[in-house]
Write a protein that holds these residues in place. Structure first.
Motif, PDB file in Angstrom:
ATOM      1  N   ASP A  57       0.853  -1.190   0.000  1.00  0.00           N
ATOM      2  CA  ASP A  57       0.000   0.000   0.000  1.00  0.00           C
ATOM      3  C   ASP A  57       0.888   1.239   0.000  1.00  0.00           C
ATOM      4  O   ASP A  57       2.114   1.120  -0.024  1.00  0.00           O
ATOM      5  N   GLN A  58       0.281   2.410   0.029  1.00  0.00           N
ATOM      6  CA  GLN A  58       1.046   3.654  -0.011  1.00  0.00           C
ATOM      7  C   GLN A  58       1.912   3.832   1.232  1.00  0.00           C
ATOM      8  O   GLN A  58       3.016   4.370   1.145  1.00  0.00           O
ATOM      9  N   ALA A  59       1.445   3.375   2.394  1.00  0.00           N
ATOM     10  CA  ALA A  59       2.256   3.477   3.609  1.00  0.00           C
ATOM     11  C   ALA A  59       3.543   2.666   3.451  1.00  0.00           C
ATOM     12  O   ALA A  59       4.623   3.122   3.833  1.00  0.00           O
ATOM     13  N   ALA A  60       3.438   1.484   2.870  1.00  0.00           N
ATOM     14  CA  ALA A  60       4.625   0.651   2.632  1.00  0.00           C
ATOM     15  C   ALA A  60       5.554   1.314   1.620  1.00  0.00           C
ATOM     16  O   ALA A  60       6.780   1.264   1.765  1.00  0.00           O
ATOM     17  N   LEU A  61       4.995   1.947   0.599  1.00  0.00           N
ATOM     18  CA  LEU A  61       5.814   2.657  -0.390  1.00  0.00           C
ATOM     19  C   LEU A  61       6.603   3.776   0.288  1.00  0.00           C
ATOM     20  O   LEU A  61       7.801   3.939   0.055  1.00  0.00           O
ATOM     21  N   HIS A  62       5.947   4.549   1.148  1.00  0.00           N
ATOM     22  CA  HIS A  62       6.646   5.624   1.845  1.00  0.00           C
ATOM     23  C   HIS A  62       7.728   5.065   2.770  1.00  0.00           C
ATOM     24  O   HIS A  62       8.795   5.670   2.925  1.00  0.00           O
ATOM     25  N   GLY A  63       7.469   3.911   3.363  1.00  0.00           N
ATOM     26  CA  GLY A  63       8.493   3.255   4.184  1.00  0.00           C
ATOM     27  C   GLY A  63       9.716   2.880   3.359  1.00  0.00           C
ATOM     28  O   GLY A  63      10.856   3.060   3.800  1.00  0.00           O
ATOM     29  N   LEU A  64       9.489   2.359   2.155  1.00  0.00           N
ATOM     30  CA  LEU A  64      10.604   2.026   1.267  1.00  0.00           C
ATOM     31  C   LEU A  64      11.394   3.277   0.885  1.00  0.00           C
ATOM     32  O   LEU A  64      12.628   3.262   0.863  1.00  0.00           O
ATOM     33  N   LEU A  65      10.682   4.348   0.585  1.00  0.00           N
ATOM     34  CA  LEU A  65      11.357   5.598   0.234  1.00  0.00           C
ATOM     35  C   LEU A  65      12.161   6.153   1.414  1.00  0.00           C
ATOM     36  O   LEU A  65      13.254   6.707   1.229  1.00  0.00           O
ATOM     37  N   ASN A  66      11.657   5.977   2.635  1.00  0.00           N
ATOM     38  CA  ASN A  66      12.404   6.392   3.825  1.00  0.00           C
ATOM     39  C   ASN A  66      13.690   5.576   3.966  1.00  0.00           C
ATOM     40  O   ASN A  66      14.728   6.109   4.359  1.00  0.00           O
ATOM     41  N   ARG A  67      13.638   4.283   3.645  1.00  0.00           N
ATOM     42  CA  ARG A  67      14.840   3.445   3.718  1.00  0.00           C
ATOM     43  C   ARG A  67      15.875   3.890   2.696  1.00  0.00           C
ATOM     44  O   ARG A  67      17.076   3.892   2.975  1.00  0.00           O
ATOM     45  N   ILE A  68      15.402   4.265   1.514  1.00  0.00           N
ATOM     46  CA  ILE A  68      16.311   4.785   0.484  1.00  0.00           C
ATOM     47  C   ILE A  68      16.985   6.054   1.001  1.00  0.00           C
ATOM     48  O   ILE A  68      18.195   6.236   0.859  1.00  0.00           O
ATOM     49  N   ARG A  69      16.220   6.922   1.617  1.00  0.00           N
ATOM     50  CA  ARG A  69      16.772   8.149   2.205  1.00  0.00           C
ATOM     51  C   ARG A  69      17.783   7.817   3.305  1.00  0.00           C
ATOM     52  O   ARG A  69      18.871   8.384   3.358  1.00  0.00           O
ATOM     53  N   ASP A  70      17.426   6.853   4.168  1.00  0.00           N
ATOM     54  CA  ASP A  70      18.302   6.482   5.278  1.00  0.00           C
ATOM     55  C   ASP A  70      19.637   5.917   4.802  1.00  0.00           C
ATOM     56  O   ASP A  70      20.656   6.050   5.485  1.00  0.00           O
ATOM     57  N   LEU A  71      19.656   5.277   3.633  1.00  0.00           N
ATOM     58  CA  LEU A  71      20.890   4.746   3.062  1.00  0.00           C
ATOM     59  C   LEU A  71      21.640   5.809   2.253  1.00  0.00           C
ATOM     60  O   LEU A  71      22.685   5.532   1.677  1.00  0.00           O
ATOM     61  N   ASN A  72      21.089   7.017   2.203  1.00  0.00           N
ATOM     62  CA  ASN A  72      21.689   8.133   1.476  1.00  0.00           C
ATOM     63  C   ASN A  72      21.869   7.807  -0.008  1.00  0.00           C
ATOM     64  O   ASN A  72      22.869   8.176  -0.622  1.00  0.00           O
ATOM     65  N   LEU A  73      20.875   7.111  -0.576  1.00  0.00           N
ATOM     66  CA  LEU A  73      20.885   6.799  -2.002  1.00  0.00           C
ATOM     67  C   LEU A  73      20.160   7.902  -2.761  1.00  0.00           C
ATOM     68  O   LEU A  73      19.166   8.456  -2.271  1.00  0.00           O
ATOM     69  N   LEU A  74      20.652   8.218  -3.939  1.00  0.00           N
ATOM     70  CA  LEU A  74      20.011   9.227  -4.771  1.00  0.00           C
ATOM     71  C   LEU A  74      18.818   8.597  -5.487  1.00  0.00           C
ATOM     72  O   LEU A  74      18.985   7.670  -6.283  1.00  0.00           O
ATOM     73  N   LEU A  75      17.616   9.062  -5.188  1.00  0.00           N
ATOM     74  CA  LEU A  75      16.394   8.579  -5.820  1.00  0.00           C
ATOM     75  C   LEU A  75      16.287   9.171  -7.214  1.00  0.00           C
ATOM     76  O   LEU A  75      16.320  10.390  -7.381  1.00  0.00           O
ATOM     77  N   ILE A  76      16.172   8.304  -8.220  1.00  0.00           N
ATOM     78  CA  ILE A  76      16.051   8.764  -9.601  1.00  0.00           C
ATOM     79  C   ILE A  76      14.592   8.812 -10.029  1.00  0.00           C
ATOM     80  O   ILE A  76      14.136   9.801 -10.590  1.00  0.00           O
ATOM     81  N   SER A  77      13.847   7.734  -9.733  1.00  0.00           N
ATOM     82  CA  SER A  77      12.438   7.727 -10.135  1.00  0.00           C
ATOM     83  C   SER A  77      11.652   6.681  -9.362  1.00  0.00           C
ATOM     84  O   SER A  77      12.210   5.699  -8.874  1.00  0.00           O
ATOM     85  N   VAL A  78      10.359   6.918  -9.276  1.00  0.00           N
ATOM     86  CA  VAL A  78       9.386   5.960  -8.749  1.00  0.00           C
ATOM     87  C   VAL A  78       8.302   5.859  -9.810  1.00  0.00           C
ATOM     88  O   VAL A  78       7.702   6.868 -10.179  1.00  0.00           O
ATOM     89  N   GLN A  79       8.076   4.650 -10.301  1.00  0.00           N
ATOM     90  CA  GLN A  79       7.097   4.471 -11.376  1.00  0.00           C
ATOM     91  C   GLN A  79       6.074   3.421 -10.974  1.00  0.00           C
ATOM     92  O   GLN A  79       6.427   2.312 -10.568  1.00  0.00           O
ATOM     93  N   LEU A  80       4.806   3.790 -11.090  1.00  0.00           N
ATOM     94  CA  LEU A  80       3.718   2.839 -10.917  1.00  0.00           C
ATOM     95  C   LEU A  80       3.630   2.023 -12.200  1.00  0.00           C
ATOM     96  O   LEU A  80       3.494   2.579 -13.288  1.00  0.00           O
ATOM     97  N   LEU A  81       3.763   0.716 -12.070  1.00  0.00           N
ATOM     98  CA  LEU A  81       3.666  -0.149 -13.236  1.00  0.00           C
ATOM     99  C   LEU A  81       2.216  -0.515 -13.451  1.00  0.00           C
ATOM    100  O   LEU A  81       1.347  -0.224 -12.625  1.00  0.00           O
TER     101      LEU A  81
END
Length: 89
Positions: A57-81
């Motif tokens: 769900d969207q809450a899980a998606l935001h959790g994944l994005l927070n983990r990406i931030r926590d790892l200091n990874l540069l987010l390029i894109s998020v695409q709904l398939l």
């Protein structure tokens, strides 16, 4: 065609593809809720990690994005398939 069939909701599982710069090893898959990890290069020679799969769900998606931030990874894109609802219409 029923318009209700095309309605997406914040509480439904959907397929996403998330692209980040750099190399994320397969061993991180469990930290990203089992998403498939694929490594590619882009046209400028950068290494790109692609996380793909179903997100609950969207809450899980935001959790994944927070983990990406926590790892200091540069987010390029998020695409709904293509979702199951979109495929059936």
């Amino acid at each position: 065609m029923n318009a209700h069939n095309n309605h997406l909701s914040v509480d439904q599982p959907l397929e996403y593809q998330i692209r980040v710069q750099g190399r994320l090893e397969e061993r991180w898959s469990h930290w990203f809720d089992g998403l498939e990890i694929t490594i590619e290069g882009d046209s400028s020679g950068r290494t790109i990690t692609i996380l793909s799969g179903e997100v609950n769900d969207q809450a899980a998606l935001h959790g994944l994005l927070n983990r990406i931030r926590d790892l200091n990874l540069l987010l390029i894109s998020v695409q709904l398939l293509e979702s199951n609802n979109q495929r059936s219409v």
